[in-house]
Design an enzyme around this catalytic site. Structure first.
Site, PDB file in Angstrom:
ATOM      1  N   HIS B  38       0.851  -1.196   0.000  1.00 15.32           N
ATOM      2  CA  HIS B  38       0.000   0.000   0.000  1.00 15.32           C
ATOM      3  C   HIS B  38       0.881   1.238   0.000  1.00 15.32           C
ATOM      4  O   HIS B  38       1.117   1.810   1.063  1.00 15.32           O
ATOM      5  CB  HIS B  38      -0.906  -0.032   1.228  1.00 15.32           C
ATOM      6  N   PHE B  39       1.441   1.668  -1.146  1.00 15.35           N
ATOM      7  CA  PHE B  39       1.295   1.008  -2.441  1.00 15.35           C
ATOM      8  C   PHE B  39       2.698   0.744  -2.990  1.00 15.35           C
ATOM      9  O   PHE B  39       3.625   1.467  -2.584  1.00 15.35           O
ATOM     10  CB  PHE B  39       0.544   1.923  -3.421  1.00 15.35           C
TER      11      PHE B  39
END
Lengths: 94, 157
Positions: B38-39
């Site tokens: 993430h991410f």
């Protein structure tokens, strides 16, 4: 606030928070069995009632009394009984 | 913060039980498996973990007010707003104010700030219950001591 006015206020709160048609709510409605209010929505209802009346409903004590068979659930969870107990709490705080 | 262990609160910086407020300090880790997903190539704290951080900060306040005789479980999140990103290593402060002390429940509002800037906010409702087992109670007490809960509050429990 009279019993009737208390009931009307409680019914308004339940209708608004739970999205229940106000016309289907009566003083004899059981919050859980008839209106289908689940425990999470009941927290929101309790919060709104506590705020509206300036009280702290003793939900833990009431639930314990019902579970232990000391009183019937109707005393606290049928709306006319709930309104009656709200009035007692309001009177007790002076 | 140890994100993968859900240890969101590093230290209680201030707690006022009379005013029903708490401030906690947290520093995002430089590295975490969560940032890998993430991410990829753009690590930011997931918004749900911002909410979890607010909920944990407020939870310490609720339980401290109860002298740790009961546990606060997250029941509802309302009006959550994530206004900006939080990145690895960033230092944040979380403030929470208890709006209502109900019977079997509590309602708080919380905010995350970084460098004085508002990052996120949410309303939190907790279901307050007896500890379901001694292991949770013991484990929570160990975390409470780590984050700086005053010992006298734990002694009453």
């Amino acid at each position: 606030m009279s019993d009737s006015a208390t009931y009307e206020k409680v019914a308004d709160i339940i209708s608004e928070i739970c999205g229940i048609d106000r016309a289907t709510i009566t003083p004899q409605s059981h919050a859980i069995n008839d209106l289908g209010i689940d425990s999470l929505d009941f927290l929101d209802v309790a919060f709104a009632i506590d705020k509206a009346f300036g009280i702290k409903m003793p939900l833990e004590q009431w639930t314990q009394e019902v579970n232990q068979g000391g009183v019937y659930g109707e005393e606290y969870f049928v709306l006319e009984g709930l309104a009656r107990n709200i009035d007692k709490l309001v009177a007790a705080k002076g | 913060m140890r994100l993968e262990y859900f240890q969101m609160v590093d230290r209680i910086a201030a707690m006022d039980l009379a005013a029903r407020t708490i401030v906690v300090d947290c520093t995002l880790p430089q590295e975490s498996p969560i940032f890998e997903g993430h991410f990829p190539g753009y690590p930011i704290l997931p918004g749900v973990l911002m909410i979890e951080t607010i909920a944990q900060a407020g939870g310490w306040l609720v339980m401290a007010g109860l002298r740790f005789r009961q546990m606060a479980f997250l029941a509802k999140v309302s009006e959550a707003k994530m206004r900006s990103f939080l990145t690895p290593g960033q230092v944040i402060q979380v403030e929470a104010t208890q709006e209502h002390d109900g019977s079997g429940y509590a309602v708080l509002s919380g905010r995350i700030r970084s460098g004085g800037k508002l990052v996120a906010e949410a309303g939190i409702t907790y279901r307050v219950m007896d500890f379901p087992n001694p292991a949770l109670r013991q484990g929570l007490f160990e975390v409470a001591r780590r984050v700086g809960v005053p010992e006298e509050l734990l002694a009453d429990a």
